[in-house]
Write an enzyme that holds these catalytic residues in place. Structure first.
Site: not given
Length: 369
Positions: A168, A250, A355
């Site tokens: 990520r 998420s 995130e």
């Protein structure tokens, strides 16, 4: 290029449905319009926010006191001249809807993106966060990314290697100017295999759904169908009739910690290998659930209700998604997220990290033991 009325609420442009007004909101529909809008804001010394699909942002209730450039360029081209020598090149504009692109590639026997079906947002956002799901991420197929370098005031292209992709993460995410990205994505080029079989299916849940062994291939159409089904069951496919999909997907990343630090975790805690052999990736969803936060936390739970008035909660389908149940503000989402992060840290000594990008806001400070 068009400038929207002053005070346009940004909540309407995000999948979580939160965010106050923009002082200036400009919609840029081409590469040149993106460059012009960004350069104008920089020349004026304006704070800058780049927004496209709005699927990975939580924007403060106070809004953004600066210029918001909404990337609205779209379209893609397919160059199969060298299909026999390493694959087909697909070049997409930054504002191109991601899942529309994935659907096209699967239907036209271009393999490599099928496991990333159903992810909301724009194509230009995918390399920034190295978007991934079900054992696949875009770093596996990206060839080059074309950007506007705000610091050099010039177009700059990056190869896959130069982007330093991580979990990520990428160079594009790490490099900023005055708190916002130095490099504004203009277009992304993917190198895809020609064929109807998928890339190797690495994710165990997806392999089981397809009836194949992990590491084997399946028909890409079947992979897309099963990924969409699995994502929908978790509230991860946008649906205007389903409040569980009013989220950023998420909310927490899966923590990566020193392998030695897992000794204190229960034996059944999932552990996944990463490129560094001294580290291991844990399941944020497992940690959340084992810390006592069930699906729907914030709806019926007294603590969650007190924090967010029942307007925000964990998804009733998946504990990793933080959802706007209707009328939630950014502070409501963050209040529930803070309770979850505190609870996981108290139980396991691991602090979960968000995130999505938090614009003008932050998780509440950790509670004092």
């Amino acid at each position: 290029m068009s400038q929207q009325p002053t005070g346009t609420p940004l909540a309407d442009l995000t999948t979580a449905g939160v965010g106050g007004p923009a002082r200036t909101l400009i919609e840029a529909r081409s590469e040149q319009e993106i460059i012009d809008a960004v350069r104008t804001a920089d020349d004026a010394g304006e704070p800058l926010l780049i927004l496209a699909g709005g699927s990975n942002l939580v924007i403060a209730d106070e809004g953004f006191e600066g210029t918001v450039v909404r990337i609205a360029s779209d379209g893609f081209t397919v160059n199969d001249d060298d299909a026999t020598c390493g694959g087909v090149m697909v070049r997409a504009q930054a504002g191109q809807d991601w899942d529309e692109l994935v659907e096209y590639t699967v239907k036209h026997a271009l393999s490599g993106l099928e496991a990333l079906s159903g992810i909301p947002g724009s194509t230009g956002a995918t390399p920034v966060q190295n978007v991934g799901a079900y054992g696949s991420d875009v770093s596996q197929t990206i060839a080059t990314v074309r950007t506007w370098d705000r610091q050099a005031s010039a177009v700059k292209s990056f190869t896959n290697f130069e982007l330093h992709f991580g979990y990520r993460d990428s160079l594009l995410k790490q490099t900023t100017v005055n708190g916002s990205p130095r490099y504004v994505v203009l277009a992304v080029e993917f190198q895809l295999a020609l064929g109807r079989m998928s890339a190797p299916v690495k994710y165990a849940e997806l392999a089981r759904a397809l009836g194949v062994e992990a590491g084997k291939r399946a028909y890409a159409n079947d992979v897309r169908r099963e990924v969409l089904r699995l994502r929908a069951a978790k509230g991860m496919v946008l649906d205007a009739q389903d409040r569980d999909t009013f989220s950023t997907g998420s909310f927490f990343t899966n923590p990566i910690i020193d392998a030695a630090a897992t000794a204190g975790l229960p034996e059944d805690a999932p552990r996944y290998p990463v490129s560094d052999p001294d580290k291991v990736k844990l399941s944020a969803a497992w940690l959340i659930e084992r810390a006592g936060f069930a699906k729907g936390f914030g709806l019926a739970d007294d603590a969650g209700f007190a924090a967010a008035g029942g307007r925000a909660s964990l998804s009733t389908k998946h504990t990793l998604a933080l959802t706007n149940r209707g009328g939630a503000a950014a502070r409501d989402l963050l209040a529930v997220a803070g309770l979850v992060a505190d609870g996981v840290e108290a139980k396991f000594g691991i602090r979960l990290q968000p995130e999505p990008l938090l614009i003008g806001c932050a998780l509440p400070a950790p509670s004092t033991p």
